[in-house]
Design a protein around this motif. Structure first.
Motif, PDB file in Angstrom:
ATOM      1  N   VAL A   1       0.872  -1.587  -0.479  1.00  0.00           N
ATOM      2  CA  VAL A   1      -0.065  -0.051   0.090  1.00  0.00           C
ATOM      3  C   VAL A   1       1.155   1.485   0.037  1.00  0.00           C
ATOM      4  O   VAL A   1       1.426   1.385   0.903  1.00  0.00           O
ATOM      5  CB  VAL A   1      -0.823  -0.229   0.983  1.00  0.00           C
ATOM      6  N   GLY A   2       0.465   1.736  -0.866  1.00  0.00           N
ATOM      7  CA  GLY A   2       1.543   2.966  -1.085  1.00  0.00           C
ATOM      8  C   GLY A   2       1.086   4.686  -1.186  1.00  0.00           C
ATOM      9  O   GLY A   2      -0.196   4.901  -1.847  1.00  0.00           O
ATOM     10  N   TYR A   3       1.072   5.677  -0.102  1.00  0.00           N
ATOM     11  CA  TYR A   3       0.510   6.856  -0.121  1.00  0.00           C
ATOM     12  C   TYR A   3       1.726   7.829  -0.999  1.00  0.00           C
ATOM     13  O   TYR A   3       2.915   8.117  -0.262  1.00  0.00           O
ATOM     14  CB  TYR A   3       0.549   7.354   1.182  1.00  0.00           C
ATOM     15  N   ASP A   4       1.085   8.387  -1.231  1.00  0.00           N
ATOM     16  CA  ASP A   4       1.808   9.823  -2.570  1.00  0.00           C
ATOM     17  C   ASP A   4       1.245  10.880  -1.711  1.00  0.00           C
ATOM     18  O   ASP A   4      -0.307  11.239  -2.571  1.00  0.00           O
ATOM     19  CB  ASP A   4       1.742   9.539  -3.740  1.00  0.00           C
ATOM     20  N   LEU A   5       1.665  11.959  -0.554  1.00  0.00           N
ATOM     21  CA  LEU A   5       0.926  13.073  -0.045  1.00  0.00           C
ATOM     22  C   LEU A   5       1.051  13.842  -1.344  1.00  0.00           C
ATOM     23  O   LEU A   5       0.558  14.650  -1.030  1.00  0.00           O
ATOM     24  CB  LEU A   5       1.579  13.324   1.213  1.00  0.00           C
ATOM     25  N   SER A   6       2.179  13.861  -2.037  1.00  0.00           N
ATOM     26  CA  SER A   6       2.002  15.296  -2.766  1.00  0.00           C
ATOM     27  C   SER A   6       1.110  15.080  -3.920  1.00  0.00           C
ATOM     28  O   SER A   6       0.523  16.135  -4.841  1.00  0.00           O
ATOM     29  CB  SER A   6       3.944  15.614  -3.948  1.00  0.00           C
ATOM     30  N   THR A   7       0.471  13.992  -4.675  1.00  0.00           N
ATOM     31  CA  THR A   7      -0.635  13.652  -5.770  1.00  0.00           C
ATOM     32  C   THR A   7      -1.575  13.371  -5.454  1.00  0.00           C
ATOM     33  O   THR A   7      -2.619  13.059  -5.729  1.00  0.00           O
ATOM     34  CB  THR A   7      -0.083  12.385  -6.831  1.00  0.00           C
ATOM     35  N   ARG A   8      -1.399  13.164  -3.405  1.00  0.00           N
ATOM     36  CA  ARG A   8      -2.835  12.624  -3.143  1.00  0.00           C
ATOM     37  C   ARG A   8      -3.553  11.843  -3.362  1.00  0.00           C
ATOM     38  O   ARG A   8      -4.698  11.391  -3.866  1.00  0.00           O
ATOM     39  CB  ARG A   8      -3.760  13.755  -3.311  1.00  0.00           C
ATOM     40  N   THR A   9      -2.870  10.113  -3.348  1.00  0.00           N
ATOM     41  CA  THR A   9      -3.411   9.166  -4.048  1.00  0.00           C
ATOM     42  C   THR A   9      -2.941   8.367  -3.294  1.00  0.00           C
ATOM     43  O   THR A   9      -1.637   8.112  -3.463  1.00  0.00           O
ATOM     44  CB  THR A   9      -3.156   9.346  -5.806  1.00  0.00           C
ATOM     45  N   LEU A  10      -3.290   6.623  -3.102  1.00  0.00           N
ATOM     46  CA  LEU A  10      -3.209   5.600  -2.558  1.00  0.00           C
ATOM     47  C   LEU A  10      -3.316   5.082  -3.681  1.00  0.00           C
ATOM     48  O   LEU A  10      -3.902   4.705  -4.427  1.00  0.00           O
ATOM     49  CB  LEU A  10      -4.474   5.353  -1.450  1.00  0.00           C
ATOM     50  N   SER A  11      -2.071   4.077  -3.859  1.00  0.00           N
ATOM     51  CA  SER A  11      -2.243   2.846  -4.822  1.00  0.00           C
ATOM     52  C   SER A  11      -1.454   1.689  -4.558  1.00  0.00           C
ATOM     53  O   SER A  11      -1.001   1.659  -2.857  1.00  0.00           O
ATOM     54  CB  SER A  11      -0.401   3.257  -5.682  1.00  0.00           C
ATOM     55  N   PHE A  12      -2.225   0.667  -4.305  1.00  0.00           N
ATOM     56  CA  PHE A  12      -1.929  -0.810  -3.586  1.00  0.00           C
ATOM     57  C   PHE A  12      -1.968  -1.609  -4.926  1.00  0.00           C
ATOM     58  O   PHE A  12      -2.171  -1.856  -5.947  1.00  0.00           O
ATOM     59  CB  PHE A  12      -3.434  -1.344  -2.664  1.00  0.00           C
ATOM     60  N   GLU A  13      -1.288  -2.988  -4.209  1.00  0.00           N
ATOM     61  CA  GLU A  13      -1.216  -4.300  -5.641  1.00  0.00           C
ATOM     62  C   GLU A  13      -0.739  -5.539  -4.813  1.00  0.00           C
ATOM     63  O   GLU A  13      -0.378  -5.464  -3.608  1.00  0.00           O
ATOM     64  CB  GLU A  13       0.523  -3.512  -6.716  1.00  0.00           C
ATOM     65  N   ARG A  14      -0.900  -6.346  -4.652  1.00  0.00           N
ATOM     66  CA  ARG A  14      -1.486  -7.783  -5.097  1.00  0.00           C
ATOM     67  C   ARG A  14       0.592  -7.862  -4.959  1.00  0.00           C
ATOM     68  O   ARG A  14       0.284  -8.188  -6.115  1.00  0.00           O
ATOM     69  CB  ARG A  14      -1.758  -8.842  -5.029  1.00  0.00           C
ATOM     70  N   VAL A  15       0.928  -8.372  -3.654  1.00  0.00           N
ATOM     71  CA  VAL A  15       1.988  -8.373  -4.149  1.00  0.00           C
ATOM     72  C   VAL A  15       2.681  -9.926  -2.741  1.00  0.00           C
ATOM     73  O   VAL A  15       2.390  -9.522  -1.472  1.00  0.00           O
ATOM     74  CB  VAL A  15       3.479  -7.373  -4.513  1.00  0.00           C
ATOM     75  N   ASP A  16       3.478 -10.539  -2.650  1.00  0.00           N
ATOM     76  CA  ASP A  16       4.107 -11.429  -1.872  1.00  0.00           C
ATOM     77  C   ASP A  16       5.772  -9.866  -1.231  1.00  0.00           C
ATOM     78  O   ASP A  16       6.061 -10.144  -1.773  1.00  0.00           O
ATOM     79  CB  ASP A  16       5.379 -12.862  -1.885  1.00  0.00           C
ATOM     80  N   CYS A  17       5.514  -9.462  -0.177  1.00  0.00           N
ATOM     81  CA  CYS A  17       6.583  -8.763   0.357  1.00  0.00           C
ATOM     82  C   CYS A  17       7.691  -9.282   0.271  1.00  0.00           C
ATOM     83  O   CYS A  17       8.957  -8.414  -0.116  1.00  0.00           O
ATOM     84  CB  CYS A  17       5.515  -8.950   1.894  1.00  0.00           C
ATOM     85  N   GLN A  18       8.349 -10.452   0.174  1.00  0.00           N
ATOM     86  CA  GLN A  18       9.760 -10.956   0.084  1.00  0.00           C
ATOM     87  C   GLN A  18      10.152 -10.715  -1.129  1.00  0.00           C
ATOM     88  O   GLN A  18      10.823 -10.299  -0.779  1.00  0.00           O
ATOM     89  CB  GLN A  18       8.830 -12.597   0.417  1.00  0.00           C
ATOM     90  N   PHE A  19       9.372 -10.362  -2.166  1.00  0.00           N
ATOM     91  CA  PHE A  19      10.057  -9.980  -3.312  1.00  0.00           C
ATOM     92  C   PHE A  19      10.241  -8.445  -3.157  1.00  0.00           C
ATOM     93  O   PHE A  19      10.716  -7.847  -4.574  1.00  0.00           O
ATOM     94  CB  PHE A  19       8.457 -10.622  -4.663  1.00  0.00           C
ATOM     95  N   LEU A  20       9.751  -8.202  -2.351  1.00  0.00           N
ATOM     96  CA  LEU A  20      10.481  -6.407  -2.260  1.00  0.00           C
ATOM     97  C   LEU A  20      11.873  -6.114  -1.546  1.00  0.00           C
ATOM     98  O   LEU A  20      12.089  -4.858  -1.890  1.00  0.00           O
ATOM     99  CB  LEU A  20       9.347  -5.686  -1.866  1.00  0.00           C
ATOM    100  N   GLU A  21      12.389  -7.013  -0.626  1.00  0.00           N
ATOM    101  CA  GLU A  21      12.899  -6.614  -0.040  1.00  0.00           C
ATOM    102  C   GLU A  21      13.822  -7.165  -0.880  1.00  0.00           C
ATOM    103  O   GLU A  21      14.595  -7.184  -1.544  1.00  0.00           O
ATOM    104  CB  GLU A  21      13.100  -7.952   0.777  1.00  0.00           C
ATOM    105  N   ASP A  22      15.489  -5.818  -0.587  1.00  0.00           N
ATOM    106  CA  ASP A  22      16.639  -5.825  -1.809  1.00  0.00           C
ATOM    107  C   ASP A  22      17.040  -7.014  -1.232  1.00  0.00           C
ATOM    108  O   ASP A  22      17.754  -7.839  -0.760  1.00  0.00           O
ATOM    109  CB  ASP A  22      17.379  -4.966  -1.044  1.00  0.00           C
TER     110      ASP A  22
END
Length: 475
Positions: free
Chosen positions: A454-475
């Motif tokens: 779940v992503g919050y962009d306060l400058s564009t005032r948008t919330l984004s969401f995408e189904r994903v396994d959090c493990q794939f987001l790790e560096d």
């Protein structure tokens, strides 16, 4: 692609260098003023390229944007001090329910919402490990998207109860108090202790408990997802010298609301969190990402900040292919500030106003009642509970879709909609808001956000969401 970022799998995911360095105090003041002007719609979003100082020991110094990634510790996971290996599924379900009730009791009691976390660990779901000062003092803080201040217990501290070390600002070489005339004090709405010329704060909670102290600037050290560390300097925080809260195993609160005191706005205008399977105490890949490099992808929908809450525009609900007969006007916030739909990190359950809850409950009953036995659990006859096993007895249950503005459809599967409450018992974890949430609001809770970034962009005032396994987001 974002500047300085490298693309990696899965597609549209970018890795950004973590180390940046910008001259500190002057940039902090400029960012305060920039954020104030953006809120007043007088400044373009590009001003948010100014940031607080951030650095690591692993990379060369670069300019913003940057990304800080740290683990989110679920209350009942093996990483948490609250983890109880002997707790049963029923125990954990009861704790989740009590957490939601505690959270909602706070919301109901507070018409002027100044602090979001209920004044005890019972109403907290996620924690973040960090250290403060130099030398660094370890802290465990509660993440809260409904408040906008980072504060920790500070020495001397009246009535503070914490298993974590209490930070002594006089022993830190990087600490400095905020004066009453500093821009950060003015924009944060702090009061003034004229005898010391120090900017002070007070956060009042639902049960009249509070945290009081002074604002200061300090260096924070975060444990990153790859077991490294990231340092952020000159962060405005609350040094709590009076804390009448029942938070023995945590040190304070990490507020990620949309106000100028929030760390989310200090590091740019973006943050995101990824939540996996919170029913599995061994799942350790939940993460929080702060800064311009936060993961913002997937469906996007308008996001508004009102009364310190993040509001979304919900337009309808479907069960399978059937759109429920719900008037979308019941989800709108009125000019008087009543109603609306908020997304929250502090409640496990989701809640709908009666005009939306009853059609949803009725449709679920039509699909489930013919096969499973209804149960009554506790003193909540409005809860929809059954005897059975979610993964077995609800196989083939259709997805429940929350239709948000701009075509952003959030599809909830059985693990988002139902939760095991004990041996062969489960409940729908969407409840009736009436009597719990004030001002005719509905709420999207953590169960509904499982398996999502779940992503919050306060400058564009948008919330984004995408189904994903959090493990794939790790560096």
């Amino acid at each position: 692609m974002l500047p300085f970022c490298q693309q990696r799998k899965p597609p549209n995911l970018y890795i950004c260098p973590r180390k940046t360095s910008v001259s500190s105090t002057r940039k902090l003041v400029i960012m305060d003023i920039a954020y104030f002007l953006v809120q007043a719609k007088l400044l373009s979003v590009t001003a948010f390229l100014l940031t607080t100082t951030i650095s690591t020991s692993e990379a060369t110094t670069v300019a913003a944007p940057h990304r800080l990634v740290t683990k989110l510790i679920y209350r009942d996971s093996i990483l948490s001090p609250f983890y109880n290996a002997s707790a049963t599924i029923s125990d954990r379900a009861t704790q989740a329910m009590e957490s939601s009730v505690a959270r909602l009791a706070y919301l109901k009691a507070s018409s002027d919402i100044r602090g979001g976390v209920i004044a005890s660990n019972r109403g907290t779901i996620f924690f973040v490990r960090m250290s403060i000062g130099e030398p660094p003092v370890p802290q465990l803080v509660a993440m809260d998207t409904a408040s906008s201040l980072l504060w920790v217990h500070c020495f001397p501290c009246n009535d503070c109860t914490s298993d974590n070390p209490i930070f002594d600002p006089l022993k830190s070489s990087t600490y400095s108090p905020l004066s009453c005339d500093s821009p950060s004090c003015v924009l944060s709405g702090g009061d003034c202790d004229h005898t010391r010329n120090e900017c002070i704060y007070m956060i009042q909670y639902a049960d009249s408990r509070n945290s009081t102290g002074n604002y200061g600037l300090e260096k924070l050290t975060f444990e990153t997802s790859d077991e490294g560390t990231t340092h952020v300097s000159n962060v405005v925080f609350g040094c709590g010298h009076g804390s009448y809260l029942q938070m023995q195993q945590s040190s304070g609160v990490l507020g990620l609301g949309g106000k100028t005191t929030s760390l989310a706005t200090r590091l740019g205008s973006r943050f995101s969190y990824c939540i996996g399977n919170i029913s599995d105490p061994h799942y350790v890949h939940n993460q929080l990402s702060l800064g311009e490099g936060a993961v913002i992808q997937g469906y996007s929908t308008p996001l508004n900040v009102y009364n310190n809450f993040y509001h979304l525009t919900l337009e309808g609900i479907s069960v399978g292919t059937k759109r429920l007969g719900i008037d979308p006007r019941i989800f709108r916030r009125t000019q008087a500030g009543r109603g609306g739909v908020i997304i929250d990190s502090g409640s496990s359950w989701s809640y709908l106003v009666r005009s939306a809850f009853e059609p949803l409950r009725s449709e679920v009953q039509k699909l489930v009642d013919r096969n499973l036995k209804r149960l009554r659990i506790g003193d909540h006859p409005e809860w929809l509970c059954y005897k059975g096993i979610v993964t077995q007895d609800l196989a083939g249950f259709p997805g429940v879709t929350f239709h948000f503005a701009r075509g952003a459809d959030l599809v909830l599967d059985i693990e988002n909609m139902f939760h095991t409450m004990g041996n062969r018992k489960f409940c729908m974890v969407v409840g009736l808001a009436d009597g719990f949430i004030p001002r005719d609001m509905s709420l999207l809770g953590v169960y509904a956000q499982q398996y999502l970034n779940v992503g919050y962009d306060l400058s564009t005032r948008t919330l984004s969401f995408e189904r994903v396994d959090c493990q794939f987001l790790e560096d």
